[in-house]
Design a protein around this motif. Sequence first.
Motif, PDB file in Angstrom:
ATOM      1  N   GLU A 156       4.860   1.361   2.822  1.00 28.77           N
ATOM      2  CA  GLU A 156       4.792   1.758   4.225  1.00 28.77           C
ATOM      3  C   GLU A 156       3.909   0.837   5.043  1.00 28.77           C
ATOM      4  O   GLU A 156       2.902   0.344   4.543  1.00 28.77           O
ATOM      5  CB  GLU A 156       4.232   3.179   4.327  1.00 28.77           C
ATOM      6  CG  GLU A 156       5.158   4.214   3.758  1.00 28.77           C
ATOM      7  CD  GLU A 156       4.518   5.571   3.784  1.00 28.77           C
ATOM      8  OE1 GLU A 156       4.899   6.367   4.654  1.00 28.77           O
ATOM      9  OE2 GLU A 156       3.636   5.838   2.960  1.00 28.77           O
ATOM     10  N   ARG A 157       4.293   0.665   6.304  1.00 31.14           N
ATOM     11  CA  ARG A 157       3.398  -0.033   7.227  1.00 31.14           C
ATOM     12  C   ARG A 157       2.205   0.870   7.490  1.00 31.14           C
ATOM     13  O   ARG A 157       2.333   2.084   7.527  1.00 31.14           O
ATOM     14  CB  ARG A 157       4.097  -0.294   8.558  1.00 31.14           C
ATOM     15  CG  ARG A 157       5.075  -1.403   8.499  1.00 31.14           C
ATOM     16  CD  ARG A 157       5.134  -2.119   9.843  1.00 31.14           C
ATOM     17  NE  ARG A 157       6.076  -3.208   9.707  1.00 31.14           N
ATOM     18  CZ  ARG A 157       7.379  -3.060   9.895  1.00 31.14           C
ATOM     19  NH1 ARG A 157       7.852  -1.892  10.260  1.00 31.14           N
ATOM     20  NH2 ARG A 157       8.188  -4.081   9.728  1.00 31.14           N
ATOM     21  N   THR A 158       1.058   0.262   7.708  1.00 33.95           N
ATOM     22  CA  THR A 158      -0.150   1.056   7.930  1.00 33.95           C
ATOM     23  C   THR A 158      -0.681   0.825   9.337  1.00 33.95           C
ATOM     24  O   THR A 158      -0.135   0.041  10.096  1.00 33.95           O
ATOM     25  CB  THR A 158      -1.241   0.653   6.922  1.00 33.95           C
ATOM     26  OG1 THR A 158      -1.461  -0.742   7.075  1.00 33.95           O
ATOM     27  CG2 THR A 158      -0.824   0.966   5.510  1.00 33.95           C
ATOM     28  N   ARG A 159      -1.772   1.541   9.647  1.00 40.09           N
ATOM     29  CA  ARG A 159      -2.368   1.458  10.975  1.00 40.09           C
ATOM     30  C   ARG A 159      -2.773   0.022  11.324  1.00 40.09           C
ATOM     31  O   ARG A 159      -2.586  -0.432  12.444  1.00 40.09           O
ATOM     32  CB  ARG A 159      -3.584   2.373  10.996  1.00 40.09           C
ATOM     33  CG  ARG A 159      -4.295   2.386  12.313  1.00 40.09           C
ATOM     34  CD  ARG A 159      -5.431   3.368  12.231  1.00 40.09           C
ATOM     35  NE  ARG A 159      -6.229   3.331  13.433  1.00 40.09           N
ATOM     36  CZ  ARG A 159      -7.362   3.998  13.549  1.00 40.09           C
ATOM     37  NH1 ARG A 159      -7.801   4.715  12.551  1.00 40.09           N
ATOM     38  NH2 ARG A 159      -8.042   3.936  14.669  1.00 40.09           N
ATOM     39  N   GLN A 160      -3.317  -0.700  10.342  1.00 35.91           N
ATOM     40  CA  GLN A 160      -3.736  -2.080  10.591  1.00 35.91           C
ATOM     41  C   GLN A 160      -2.559  -2.905  11.109  1.00 35.91           C
ATOM     42  O   GLN A 160      -2.715  -3.740  11.980  1.00 35.91           O
ATOM     43  CB  GLN A 160      -4.250  -2.742   9.303  1.00 35.91           C
ATOM     44  CG  GLN A 160      -5.666  -2.359   8.924  1.00 35.91           C
ATOM     45  CD  GLN A 160      -5.717  -0.982   8.269  1.00 35.91           C
ATOM     46  OE1 GLN A 160      -4.686  -0.462   7.857  1.00 35.91           O
ATOM     47  NE2 GLN A 160      -6.886  -0.385   8.194  1.00 35.91           N
ATOM     48  N   GLN A 161      -1.385  -2.631  10.534  1.00 41.45           N
ATOM     49  CA  GLN A 161      -0.243  -3.462  10.894  1.00 41.45           C
ATOM     50  C   GLN A 161       0.324  -3.151  12.270  1.00 41.45           C
ATOM     51  O   GLN A 161       1.076  -3.924  12.814  1.00 41.45           O
ATOM     52  CB  GLN A 161       0.837  -3.337   9.822  1.00 41.45           C
ATOM     53  CG  GLN A 161       0.448  -4.105   8.588  1.00 41.45           C
ATOM     54  CD  GLN A 161       1.158  -3.601   7.361  1.00 41.45           C
ATOM     55  OE1 GLN A 161       1.203  -2.411   7.082  1.00 41.45           O
ATOM     56  NE2 GLN A 161       1.737  -4.505   6.613  1.00 41.45           N
ATOM     57  N   ILE A 162       0.000  -1.968  12.818  1.00 41.15           N
ATOM     58  CA  ILE A 162       0.499  -1.677  14.158  1.00 41.15           C
ATOM     59  C   ILE A 162      -0.630  -1.642  15.187  1.00 41.15           C
ATOM     60  O   ILE A 162      -0.401  -1.378  16.363  1.00 41.15           O
ATOM     61  CB  ILE A 162       1.310  -0.363  14.214  1.00 41.15           C
ATOM     62  CG1 ILE A 162       0.487   0.785  13.654  1.00 41.15           C
ATOM     63  CG2 ILE A 162       2.628  -0.494  13.476  1.00 41.15           C
ATOM     64  CD1 ILE A 162       1.037   2.131  14.037  1.00 41.15           C
ATOM     65  N   LEU A 163      -1.854  -1.923  14.710  1.00 36.95           N
ATOM     66  CA  LEU A 163      -2.984  -2.137  15.613  1.00 36.95           C
ATOM     67  C   LEU A 163      -3.258  -1.001  16.601  1.00 36.95           C
ATOM     68  O   LEU A 163      -3.183  -1.187  17.813  1.00 36.95           O
ATOM     69  CB  LEU A 163      -2.766  -3.429  16.414  1.00 36.95           C
ATOM     70  CG  LEU A 163      -2.557  -4.700  15.591  1.00 36.95           C
ATOM     71  CD1 LEU A 163      -2.025  -5.813  16.484  1.00 36.95           C
ATOM     72  CD2 LEU A 163      -3.839  -5.127  14.905  1.00 36.95           C
ATOM     73  N   ILE A 164      -3.551   0.197  16.083  1.00 37.42           N
ATOM     74  CA  ILE A 164      -4.027   1.258  16.974  1.00 37.42           C
ATOM     75  C   ILE A 164      -5.554   1.151  16.998  1.00 37.42           C
ATOM     76  O   ILE A 164      -6.177   1.154  15.945  1.00 37.42           O
ATOM     77  CB  ILE A 164      -3.664   2.666  16.462  1.00 37.42           C
ATOM     78  CG1 ILE A 164      -2.167   2.775  16.217  1.00 37.42           C
ATOM     79  CG2 ILE A 164      -4.121   3.741  17.445  1.00 37.42           C
ATOM     80  CD1 ILE A 164      -1.767   4.098  15.596  1.00 37.42           C
ATOM     81  N   PRO A 165      -6.151   1.054  18.200  1.00 37.42           N
ATOM     82  CA  PRO A 165      -7.616   0.972  18.231  1.00 37.42           C
ATOM     83  C   PRO A 165      -8.239   2.345  17.993  1.00 37.42           C
ATOM     84  O   PRO A 165      -7.536   3.306  17.705  1.00 37.42           O
ATOM     85  CB  PRO A 165      -7.894   0.468  19.641  1.00 37.42           C
ATOM     86  CG  PRO A 165      -6.732   0.893  20.443  1.00 37.42           C
ATOM     87  CD  PRO A 165      -5.552   1.029  19.522  1.00 37.42           C
ATOM     88  N   GLY A 166      -9.561   2.436  18.137  1.00 35.52           N
ATOM     89  CA  GLY A 166     -10.240   3.716  18.000  1.00 35.52           C
ATOM     90  C   GLY A 166     -11.059   3.762  16.733  1.00 35.52           C
ATOM     91  O   GLY A 166     -11.188   2.774  16.014  1.00 35.52           O
TER      92      GLY A 166
END
Lengths: 120, 428
Positions: free
Chosen positions: B132-142
């Motif tokens: 699966e793609r992860t948060r790092q790969q879609i760049l959500i800040p926070g």
Amino acid sequence: MKEMICIQCPVGCKLIIRKKGEEIYVEGNKCKRGKEYAINELRNPTRILTTTVFIEGGKGKHEMLPVKSDREIPKDLLEHAMKELAGVRVKAPVKCGDIVFKNIANTGVNIIATRDMEEK
Amino acid sequence: MALSSSLARLNACWRKKMRVDVAVIGGGPAGLAAAAEASKEASVVIIERNEELGGILQQCIHPGFGNFIFGEMLTGPEYATRFIEKVRAAGVDIMLETTVLEIENKKIIASGRNGIVEIEAKAIILATGCRERTRQQILIPGTRPAGIYTAGCAQRLINIDGVMPGRKVVILGSGDVGLIMARRFTLEGAEVEGVYEIMPKPGGLMRNVVQCLHDFDIPLHLRHTIIDIKGKKRVEGVVVAKVDENLKPIKGTERYVECDCVVLAVGLIPENEIAKKAGVEMDAITGGAIVDEGMETSVDGIFACGNAVHVHDLVDDVTIEAELAGKMAAKYVNGMEERKGLLKVKAGKNVRYVVPQMLRGKDIETIRFSFRVKKEMENARVVVKAGEEVIAERKERIVRPPEMVKILAEAKKIWEIRKEVMVEVEEV
Ligand SMILES: Cc1cc2nc3c(=O)[nH]c(=O)nc-3n(C[C@H](O)[C@H](O)[C@H](O)COP(=O)(O)OP(=O)(O)OC[C@H]3O[C@@H](n4cnc5c(N)ncnc54)[C@H](O)[C@@H]3O)c2cc1C
Ligand code: SF4
């Protein structure tokens, strides 16, 4: 008026359903299966329920056993059925197809295991 | 220092060695079907890193598998069970809890319960699935609080470990995995506040949109995304916003949503670390191995199938593709492989990619081209051309990016013309 999407084929027509008395009018369907689908969904929508129950002494890391209703049950009873299954615990070994819970939500439908689970 | 090097030496002399005709890496539906088929003509081993066979299917407890192959809607575990029984009956050797580390010249190095194993195979089938793609790969800040899960991980927690990851859930992504999880959370008594999808259309199959969202009145917010995740130790909420044509958040449309769990269903990518190290050429669009009509990669004797080649929406297609890989691998081992040359297969109008990406002229009568379209099209005509000549065509009432399209073409016609092949979709 009610809107729904027909899922009888990949086209996925947007159906508009109107009720006048007992008569049901369907618009937007590209073929007659759409109308049948709409009427059935309106009068008696049913679904297969799939969920899990606790398993004791199962092999490996499994805490849960996947199960399903062996026939469709009315959509409105899904929530009730989930409540009935919440406390159910079964013991390994289990065979795929074994009955885990009888007569769910008083529908006459049984809940069966969907995999084998060997003993630890 | 001294201890670790003597351990290494000890390990080296304990290294178990084995030989086999065909080694299948991965015991999901792809590996199982490939192994069953190859075992008709060759000795076969399946190497699987998990403690059991079945791959991702063991956690996909919902119905929707096998409609094409068995004519019934099985659940994932039921579909897996049928193929596990098949490989057992065929006498396929099975190595569980064994992870393949690398492949060097047809030699597989794997690490198992009893240390390192070396497997020398005449042919190898890569059936390693996808991740699966992860948060790092879609760049959500926070912030990085607890309570953020990929959909597959949440699925495993609920369906296998019996742990609920949250009570009030926001799902990002409307692919099949996201939709299935929206229903699963709801059935288990959690509240799914909504599914947010950045694109203007849902990413999953229509039947899943209807039976997972509409059935439970779960809102689907198209053209929306998460722009911030709030919370120190645990997720407390997210900020969502509408996006414009360029998928950029629109100022003034931000909305705060309270939740204790964020589920990321933002796509799958073929798992190919070991394939790359083995020198297998990759397709930049699918993220998987480039294969020919018999599922053989750019490296002789290394085959690939299933989600390791391209992400499939239906397991039936995985099985069909894997059986072909198994059959052709056995042929290779038995010295029966034929080759007529090399032709490229190109993605034409409204086609994002095509598998196979090349043809080698193997003895396969009908070639199955699988592809995905770039955009939805009604009344479409699917065409396979060799040079300028049309060699196969079919009408489709509708084609959509989430649904893989297949078309068959006669190999004989292609090799008579011997020109680059192109798959196209046009409106009629
Ligand atoms: C949530 C979800 C819902 C789905 N719903 C449906 C549906 O309703 N209907 C349908 O038809 N399809 C559905 N699919 C699609 C279908 O399940 C997949 O396409 C199929 O499982 C892919 O099979 P595979 O064998 O390629 O991969 P996987 O099932 O992922 O198997 C790969 C195997 O390889 C092993 N492996 C990987 N690397 C190594 C290594 N280095 N060494 C040893 N072993 C390794 C893994 O442990 C795994 O067991 C769904 C998929 C998901 C994720
Ligand atoms: S109405 Fe007919 S054409 Fe439209 S989705 Fe339903 S079955 Fe398909």
